[in-house]
Design a protein around this motif. Structure first.
Motif, short mmCIF file in Angstrom:
data_model
loop_
_atom_site.label_atom_id
_atom_site.label_comp_id
_atom_site.label_asym_id
_atom_site.label_seq_id
_atom_site.Cartn_x
_atom_site.Cartn_y
_atom_site.Cartn_z
N VAL A 31 42.63 33.85 26.29
CA VAL A 31 42.01 33.63 27.60
C VAL A 31 41.67 35.00 28.18
N LEU A 32 40.39 35.23 28.44
CA LEU A 32 39.92 36.49 29.01
C LEU A 32 39.61 36.26 30.49
N ILE A 33 40.25 37.03 31.36
CA ILE A 33 40.05 36.90 32.80
C ILE A 33 39.49 38.21 33.32
N ASP A 34 38.25 38.17 33.80
CA ASP A 34 37.57 39.38 34.27
C ASP A 34 37.61 39.47 35.79
N GLU A 35 37.42 40.69 36.29
CA GLU A 35 37.42 40.97 37.73
C GLU A 35 38.76 40.61 38.38
N ILE A 36 39.84 40.93 37.69
CA ILE A 36 41.16 40.58 38.20
C ILE A 36 41.49 41.37 39.47
N HIS A 37 40.79 42.48 39.72
CA HIS A 37 41.06 43.28 40.91
C HIS A 37 40.67 42.55 42.20
N ARG A 38 39.94 41.44 42.07
CA ARG A 38 39.57 40.67 43.26
C ARG A 38 40.76 39.92 43.86
N LEU A 39 41.83 39.85 43.12
CA LEU A 39 43.04 39.19 43.65
C LEU A 39 43.88 40.20 44.42
N ASN A 40 44.30 39.84 45.59
CA ASN A 40 45.17 40.68 46.39
C ASN A 40 46.48 39.93 46.64
#
Length: 277
Positions: free
Chosen positions: A164-173
């Motif tokens: 499972v590839l999850i991109d833009e994980i930095h959008r989670l705070n």
């Protein structure tokens, strides 16, 4: 790319062929289309990242009672994190289909890899809906988050998703209530799915500390700004593992990891990537 059909086309489409000397000159649109479809070269950094992912996938197969180890690809914007992530996913897909060809007449192709993009301002329900949309799982407005999660876990397990590839994980705070609930959802998926999770995000840190993100047995990080490989992170409690995913730091640089520059050129063997797996 965020649906199974799009990822299937990406993984199975041959790279563009360079023009031959005896072919007529191409138009401007044809030349631009050719150059926009560059393929990724297997640089040492890309191969090392693929090796790390393959190692974690092997370790995860024997992890029965606790969450499987995960991996984070992090670094500055435009460093090639998404390209590296997609290349590793394509390599896994090609290797799986080469080792496990679909039976003749089968109407369902294999789905060993899932790619999910974290939407801006994601909540736990909107993120799990993205998981459902990837495999075309029907979702209605009346369905609760628990019902969608159960449907996703059942379908992903039946489809044999391994990566499972999850991109833009930095959008989670995770310092907000919504972000903490979304991170907790990811931790729940890690424990329920027999798959290895790989995240990618811009300068992902762990609460501002220079330590790798911890998920149960530890996470390996790949930092696009350094050339040193980190060791597996220390084990952490389940409650802290989900909380730390994608946390925003105080500005201090994270622990160095593996350089992930991406070289792009036209040409290459479409099946060469599968050799990484």
């Amino acid at each position: 790319m965020t649906t199974w059909q799009g990822r299937q086309r990406f993984a199975t489409t041959d790279p563009p062929a360079p023009p031959q000397s005896d072919t007529p000159p191409r138009s401007r649109d044809e030349r631009l289309a050719y150059h926009s479809a560059f393929v990724t070269i297997r640089t040492p950094a890309i191969s090392q990242l693929a090796t790390q992912v393959r190692t974690l996938m092997i370790l995860g197969r024997h992890q029965q009672t606790t969450a499987r180890p995960s991996l984070i690809v992090t670094g500055p914007a435009t460093a090639g994190k998404t390209t590296a992530l997609l290349h590793v996913g394509r390599a896994c897909h090609l290797a799986h289909t080469r080792k496990n060809p679909a039976p003749p007449g089968s109407a369902h192709a294999a789905a060993p890899v899932a790619y999910v993009l974290v939407p801006p301002g994601a909540t736990a329900k909107t993120l799990i809906t993205e998981f459902a949309r990837y495999l075309g799982i029907p979702v209605t407005t009346r369905m609760t988050q628990t019902q969608i999660t159960d449907a996703v876990c059942h379908t992903y397990t039946a489809a044999g998703v391994q990566l499972v590839l999850i991109d833009e994980i930095h959008r989670l705070n995770p310092r907000t209530t919504t972000g903490a609930q979304t991170a907790a959802l990811l931790k729940d998926l890690i424990e329920r799915l027999a798959a290895t999770f790989v995240y990618a995000g811009i300068n992902v840190t762990v609460d501002g500390h220079a330590e790798p993100v911890t998920v149960k047995l530890g996470v390996w990080t790949s930092n696009t700004k350094s050339r040193r490989q980190t060791r597996p992170g220390p084990a952490g409690p389940p409650a802290g593992a989900g909380r730390r995913l994608g946390g925003r730091g105080s500005g201090r640089r994270g622990r160095p990891g593996v350089v992930c520059p991406v070289a792009r050129t036209a040409g290459g063997d479409p099946d060469e990537a599968a050799d990484d797996f």
